[in-house]
Design a protein around this motif. Structure first.
Motif, PDB file in Angstrom:
ATOM      1  N   THR A  53      40.665 -83.842  31.311  1.00 51.94           N
ATOM      2  CA  THR A  53      40.690 -84.200  32.731  1.00 51.94           C
ATOM      3  C   THR A  53      40.078 -85.572  32.970  1.00 51.94           C
ATOM      4  OG1 THR A  53      38.586 -83.053  33.065  1.00 51.94           O
ATOM      5  CG2 THR A  53      40.607 -81.803  33.491  1.00 51.94           C
ATOM      6  N   ARG A  75      49.383 -86.192  34.168  1.00 53.06           N
ATOM      7  CA  ARG A  75      48.578 -86.066  35.386  1.00 53.06           C
ATOM      8  C   ARG A  75      49.191 -86.863  36.534  1.00 53.06           C
ATOM      9  NH1 ARG A  75      45.346 -83.803  39.127  1.00 53.06           N
ATOM     10  NH2 ARG A  75      44.133 -85.361  40.213  1.00 53.06           N
ATOM     11  N   GLY A  79      51.296 -84.136  38.076  1.00 53.52           N
ATOM     12  CA  GLY A  79      50.159 -83.269  38.369  1.00 53.52           C
ATOM     13  C   GLY A  79      49.895 -83.006  39.840  1.00 53.52           C
ATOM     14  N   HIS A 124      46.429 -78.111  34.194  1.00 54.24           N
ATOM     15  CA  HIS A 124      46.533 -79.352  33.418  1.00 54.24           C
ATOM     16  C   HIS A 124      46.463 -79.033  31.920  1.00 54.24           C
ATOM     17  CE1 HIS A 124      46.719 -83.606  32.866  1.00 54.24           C
ATOM     18  NE2 HIS A 124      45.524 -83.704  32.312  1.00 54.24           N
TER      19      HIS A 124
END
Length: 520
Positions: A53, A75, A79, A124
């Motif tokens: 992350t 992401r 995301g 994720h």
């Protein structure tokens, strides 16, 4: 397949873009609908690969698609960006790309050197579907040869996610969304130093078998190989030897992963959608069409004197910041009075076509999609309707000669009531050539032009977001009325997207960003 004059795709085009009442007659309520699927597609019992992350707050070029780079690409490419809470609370999750009612009908799969994965956006993480390197199989299915891609991304349409409200009309929404996502992935990859090729054409059976997809319920829509520029110079080209889809599929063992998703069975509930989707499938790369430059009708008015693009010092955008801030506006699109630099917006819109590599783009040409800009309140551009000239980037007057300051009102009249048009800064229409799409690609033409328009539509929304504007994609318009407002004289030229651009207020929303732990 080329030269087809009639087909189910052409008829669905007529209904879904020309006859809104018929297209929406089976629409269901989004409240308390028993067919509602889960918000996200979840695989059970499969190995999971969590992604870091810790992603950069600004996108920069990378030299390898390693784990941090892959995490950043996914992401920002797909995301979850934020949650919104309002009085209805029906569509709380938002990505950096628009989705009809935020239902996320389009799924993202990733093919890497070590395996084939589904991207689990809310967590994720990558979910392993099968081991092994299958990147070359996907390039063969796309009818190309050359260097092996760093990765191949595949976008699929999980129709039930959208059809539980929209039934057959979900085909339009999912193909639009696939284009929007392809456009965003292309932008993010480019910012990271990668090159993406948008493949609308591929043999379907091996792609579906590779990812364990049901061709009726969740067909693949776009294949996106990613290369570093050095590999493209090594020769990514169209294969000269035809490939059979069934022969490629025979080299793959079947998989049947357990999925939690819920919802209706599309093949039973949506007969028209199913028929159009089946008609679009391809079994051999020999049937792939090559788009020809100049093979489409021109929608421009002859002899129109335009406004030349002034030189403008347009600030460089931080793409990551713009994507985090991109917004479609509140539930009721209600502009607030504001002054927006029209020349800056015009300059950004003039660049939205640059650099896109797609098998719908003719060699030495561009896909036949025209950008129309109807100006309400923009500084530096008089109110009125214009067409953006692809060659000179000038704004050419369009629409009836006496429209002027009533141009926005003309668009409001042909839009289904809902959005507020007072203080609207501008409206963008993307106009596609129906005959080009179906004469070139047969029944696959519907998804090709819808996805190509989605790709440009996302770039329009990013250009607007760079100036703090919300971009609301609206399909609820009367195509014939829009044609008249834009001065289009042939039915082949169809408004495929309508995008409202304005600064908007929160509209009663509470917005909670979903921010990763950032690397500065």
């Amino acid at each position: 397949m080329t030269g087809q004059k009639e087909g189910v795709g052409r008829e669905f085009w007529r209904v879904s873009l020309e006859d809104l009442a018929v297209a929406m007659e089976t629409r269901q309520s989004e409240y308390g609908n028993p067919d509602e699927p889960l918000k996200f597609k979840i695989y059970r019992g499969r190995p999971r690969r969590p992604l870091t992350t810790r992603v950069p707050r600004e996108l920069t070029k990378v030299t390898a698609l390693d784990e941090p780079a892959l995490s950043t690409l996914l992401r920002y490419g797909y995301g979850i960006s934020r949650q919104e809470f309002d009085t209805n609370g029906t569509w709380p999750y938002h990505r950096m790309v628009a989705s009809a009612r935020c239902l996320f009908g389009v799924q993202l799969y990733v093919c890497l050197a070590d395996g084939v994965y589904h991207y689990d956006a809310p967590h994720h993480a990558l979910v392993l579907l099968r081991e092994g390197d299958h990147r070359r199989l996907l390039t063969r299915a796309s009818g190309t040869t050359g260097a092996v891609p760093e990765a191949v991304l595949v976008l699929s349409g999980l129709f039930a996610k959208t059809a539980y409200i929209y039934r057959d009309y979900a085909y339009r929404l999912c193909t639009q969304e696939a284009g929007l996502l392809a456009g965003n992935i292309d932008l993010v990859a480019r910012a990271m130093g990668l090159w993406a090729h948008v493949h609308h054409q591929f043999v379907d059976e091996p792609v579906h078998k590779l990812f364990g997809l049901d061709a009726d319920e969740e067909p693949a829509l776009v294949v996106l190989p990613l290369h570093f520029p050095g590999n493209t110079r090594a020769g990514i080209r169209r294969a000269t030897v035809p490939r059979s889809g069934s022969a490629l599929a025979a080299t793959i063992d079947p998989i049947d992963p357990e999925v939690l998703s819920g919802g209706l069975k599309v093949a039973q509930a949506c007969p028209t959608l199913t028929e159009v989707n089946r008609a679009s499938l391809r079994t051999n790369t020999a049937t792939f069409a090559a788009a020809e430059p100049g093979a489409h009708g021109d929608s421009r008015a002859p002899g129109a004197v335009g406004l030349p693009l002034p030189s403008a010092d347009v600030p460089r955008i931080d793409l990551a910041e713009v994507l985090r801030a991109r917004d479609s506006g509140p539930g009721v699109f209600r502009p607030v009075a504001s002054r927006v630099d029209g020349v800056e917006l015009w300059t950004r819109l003039a660049r939205v076509r640059t650099g896109v590599t797609s098998d719908a783009v003719p060699a030495g040409g561009s896909v036949p999609l025209e950008i129309y800009l109807t100006v309400g309140d923009l500084s530096g551009i008089p109110a009125g309707c214009y067409r953006l000239d692809q060659d000179t980037r000038a704004l050419r007057p369009a629409g009836p000669a006496d429209t002027g300051t009533d141009a926005i009102t003309a668009i409001e009249r042909v839009t289904i009531p809902g959005p507020v048009f007072q203080h609207m800064n501008a409206v963008v229409h993307l106009v596609g050539d129906r005959d080009w799409a179906f004469d070139t690609f047969g029944d696959r033409g519907y998804r090709v032009i819808s996805q190509e328009a989605g790709l440009l539509a996302h770039r329009v929304c990013v250009a607007a977001a760079a100036q703090g504007l919300s971009g609301r994609i609206v399909n609820a318009y009367h195509a014939e009325g829009v044609r008249a407002a834009l001065g289009l004289t042939e039915r082949r030229h169809t408004p495929v997207f309508q995008i409202l651009l304005a600064r908007t207020g929160p509209g009663g929303r509470v917005i909670v960003p979903v921010e990763p732990e950032a690397v500065e």
